[in-house]
Scaffold this active site. Sequence first.
Site, PDB file in Angstrom:
ATOM      1  N   ARG A  95     -25.287  -1.543   7.677  1.00 26.90           N
ATOM      2  CA  ARG A  95     -24.964  -2.967   7.564  1.00 26.90           C
ATOM      3  C   ARG A  95     -25.466  -3.775   8.759  1.00 26.90           C
ATOM      4  O   ARG A  95     -25.687  -4.970   8.656  1.00 26.90           O
ATOM      5  CB  ARG A  95     -23.433  -3.132   7.545  1.00 26.90           C
ATOM      6  CG  ARG A  95     -22.773  -2.956   6.235  1.00 26.90           C
ATOM      7  CD  ARG A  95     -22.811  -4.264   5.482  1.00 26.90           C
ATOM      8  NE  ARG A  95     -22.567  -4.042   4.081  1.00 26.90           N
ATOM      9  CZ  ARG A  95     -21.401  -4.213   3.493  1.00 26.90           C
ATOM     10  NH1 ARG A  95     -20.375  -4.642   4.181  1.00 26.90           N
ATOM     11  NH2 ARG A  95     -21.278  -3.991   2.211  1.00 26.90           N
ATOM     12  N   LYS A 134       0.851  -1.189   0.000  1.00 25.58           N
ATOM     13  CA  LYS A 134       0.000   0.000   0.000  1.00 25.58           C
ATOM     14  C   LYS A 134       0.892   1.247   0.000  1.00 25.58           C
ATOM     15  O   LYS A 134       1.845   1.333   0.765  1.00 25.58           O
ATOM     16  CB  LYS A 134      -0.896  -0.042   1.250  1.00 25.58           C
ATOM     17  CG  LYS A 134      -2.127   0.809   1.163  1.00 25.58           C
ATOM     18  CD  LYS A 134      -3.166   0.395   2.176  1.00 25.58           C
ATOM     19  CE  LYS A 134      -4.321   1.383   2.182  1.00 25.58           C
ATOM     20  NZ  LYS A 134      -5.468   0.922   2.944  1.00 25.58           N
ATOM     21  N   GLU A 189     -19.230  -4.953  10.519  1.00 26.04           N
ATOM     22  CA  GLU A 189     -20.173  -4.171  11.329  1.00 26.04           C
ATOM     23  C   GLU A 189     -21.237  -5.047  11.980  1.00 26.04           C
ATOM     24  O   GLU A 189     -21.661  -4.793  13.107  1.00 26.04           O
ATOM     25  CB  GLU A 189     -20.840  -3.087  10.472  1.00 26.04           C
ATOM     26  CG  GLU A 189     -19.923  -1.936  10.064  1.00 26.04           C
ATOM     27  CD  GLU A 189     -19.010  -2.255   8.894  1.00 26.04           C
ATOM     28  OE1 GLU A 189     -19.157  -3.343   8.288  1.00 26.04           O
ATOM     29  OE2 GLU A 189     -18.141  -1.419   8.574  1.00 26.04           O
TER      30      GLU A 189
HETATM   31  C1  TPP Z   1     -18.849  -1.713   5.186  1.00 28.25           C
HETATM   32  C2  TPP Z   1     -17.671  -0.791   5.196  1.00 28.25           C
HETATM   33  N1  TPP Z   1     -17.040  -0.537   6.359  1.00 28.25           N
HETATM   34  C3  TPP Z   1     -15.975   0.295   6.378  1.00 28.25           C
HETATM   35  C4  TPP Z   1     -15.530   0.881   5.242  1.00 28.25           C
HETATM   36  C5  TPP Z   1     -14.377   1.870   5.284  1.00 28.25           C
HETATM   37  N2  TPP Z   1     -13.228   1.407   4.525  1.00 28.25           N
HETATM   38  C6  TPP Z   1     -12.967   1.830   3.285  1.00 28.25           C
HETATM   39  S1  TPP Z   1     -11.625   1.135   2.620  1.00 28.25           S
HETATM   40  C7  TPP Z   1     -11.330   0.252   4.008  1.00 28.25           C
HETATM   41  C8  TPP Z   1     -10.142  -0.656   4.075  1.00 28.25           C
HETATM   42  C9  TPP Z   1     -10.193  -1.654   2.996  1.00 28.25           C
HETATM   43  O1  TPP Z   1      -9.076  -2.475   3.082  1.00 28.25           O
HETATM   44  P1  TPP Z   1      -8.692  -3.379   1.860  1.00 28.25           P
HETATM   45  O2  TPP Z   1      -9.892  -4.018   1.314  1.00 28.25           O
HETATM   46  O3  TPP Z   1      -7.601  -4.272   2.282  1.00 28.25           O
HETATM   47  O4  TPP Z   1      -8.200  -2.363   0.767  1.00 28.25           O
HETATM   48  P2  TPP Z   1      -6.863  -1.477   0.751  1.00 28.25           P
HETATM   49  O5  TPP Z   1      -7.309  -0.085   1.080  1.00 28.25           O
HETATM   50  O6  TPP Z   1      -5.908  -2.032   1.748  1.00 28.25           O
HETATM   51  O7  TPP Z   1      -6.365  -1.569  -0.620  1.00 28.25           O
HETATM   52  C10 TPP Z   1     -12.294   0.505   4.982  1.00 28.25           C
HETATM   53  C11 TPP Z   1     -12.321  -0.073   6.328  1.00 28.25           C
HETATM   54  C12 TPP Z   1     -16.224   0.605   4.057  1.00 28.25           C
HETATM   55  N3  TPP Z   1     -15.886   1.164   2.895  1.00 28.25           N
HETATM   56  N4  TPP Z   1     -17.272  -0.246   4.051  1.00 28.25           N
END
Ligand code: TPP
Length: 633
Positions: A395, A282, A367
Amino acid sequence: MYKYLSKINSVEDLKKLNNKEIKILSDEIRSFLINSVSKTGGHLASNLGVVELTLALHTTFESPKDKIVWDVGHQSYVHKILTGRKDEFTTLRQYKGLSGFPKRHESEHDHFDTGHSSTSISAAMGLATARDLKKEDHKVVAVIGDGSMTGGMAFEALNHIGQSEKDITVILNDNEMSISPNVGGLSRYLNKLRTAPIYSKVKDDVEHLISNIPAVGKTFMKTAEKAKDSIKYFLVPGILFEELGFTYIGPVNGHNYDVLSEVMNRTKKIKGPVLLHVITKKGKGYSLAEKSPDKYHGVKPFEVETGKPMVSKSKLSYSEIAGETLVECADKNDKIVAVTAAMLSGTGLNKFAAKYPDRLFDVGIAEQHAATFAAGLAAGGFKPVFAVYSTFLQRAYDQVIHDACLQNLPVTYLIDRSGLVGNDGETHHGSLDVSFLSCVPNLTILSPKDGLELKEMIKFAMAHNGPVAIRYPRGSTELENKKLSTPIELGKAEIFYEKGKDALILALGTTNEMALDMCKELEEHNIYSTLVNPRFIKPLDKDLIIKLTKQYKKIYTIENNSKIGGFGSQVQNLLNDNGILKKVEVFALPDEFIEHGDVNTLYTTVGLDKDSILKKIKNDFYCDTLSNIAITK
Ligand SMILES: Cc1ncc(C[n+]2csc(CCOP(=O)(O)OP(=O)(O)O)c2C)c(N)n1
């Protein structure tokens, strides 16, 4: 400026380049992303991590015929660049500009709108099933991060696909990060896979061996399969994905385009469900983001050399106030515990985590689990606080109802980012929570007008024996060191400003600030009003509202929630139930999904800004005056 990127206006342009040129292109894309996002703000670190992955996807598959579905979609910028939207990046996340998430209406290459996590595999399964029912021939690919893989829905989908044996490719983009470092058993499991790269080679060898055995009886094949399986088990501590029915390929270095595209091409030929495990970093290519990927997950405009934000913030955010207050409360009550679903810093819980690491639970992007887990903690005698963005609480609706409120368990929901959030757009606005929570029995719902009230409401919740939800917006506020006019008392509103008996304005939460300005401006037009801060959405201060509404000429409510089922509609119901036949003019969000853009612009476009509301109120009184003149004549 960009030798190759300047020529890329479609995926066909990309396919004209050779591997060497694509390597240079990947550097150019990173430079473009850093410069562009530093000006507009947006999701940076995740996009820097998927440059080669996206290039390989678009050189391997035939988008838009083959359908690529992005999980969350915050990492789809490179996909947007390659699919003809590069020149729109100056408008990224701005009103009427390019969205920061995939949008079907934006491009034929976007096959599923997203913003919330863990939906891609289910959506891919839907698209693949539709394909098969229609007897079409194309690939369906879901790209999901290891963070998003912690969401229960992802497993529900894997479970379904594994059983169906559908032709679907799941690409697991494993960067060991959610927004913060990823958590949980799955994360540990992926780490084991990462550190056992020998697996894929040995597996290939075994498969090769088996396939080269000339026609043999079934028994031998079974023995050979078993041998293959036992070798797998020996080498890898559990073949989770294979057991679910997927062919597991990986782990593959996600920054080596040559290898990645080669593996992806081979993956494409495999029938049935395949999971390709890709390892990425990342923030790749921007040292500040590589060092602090959490800080560069989502950014405001910043200076590229130093990483410093262009506008420094002086006030405290509501999230920070919530987090600090929770620490103060936890100092006095060791039963207070906090829960987050992968939003530790976003919800301001970092100070709590630092001081009380054993009382803080980050459960991953889960969630639903977080809500029921909190209910379980409450049933076990603790005082759990689930800090969550309004949009993500959607959710966990059933869990709030069935697991907490039905049992009247003392869970507190700190609902951050209520109202319009701005640039993330329709998937992220917290515009529905009053509507979907108000109908839940036993739940007490509050909304503070400022930081001080938020503090006091949290203290109220910590002393209340039952479920409580406190909703507050994104943004910051001055935290004045003074006392509340009246203490927070269950079901009691506050008369915030009182000047006359013309207009009665009931303003929810932080809309009070604007409403107070309005009251003062109305006085310049000889309209004298009273402003009520309801504090409680549930239970409403019925006695006060009924008493006041009888005395006033006109009644107005203001809120940053949907008009349907919102605060205003509850005031209307209250008057109706009590036989008070007075019109209540409700200023609230319309019954539509509101796009992305600067928050003030968005509120203006839906008529929830000070000028629009003032105009309407002045007009009401002006029309009254005119009709009085007409009657006198
Ligand atoms: C249901 C939900 N909860 C929380 C989020 C907030 N959120 C957006 S991106 C993210 C992290 C995602 O991690 P990953 O899938 O590993 O993607 P990366 O950013 O590491 O590429 C979170 C927690 C969301 N988008 N949807």
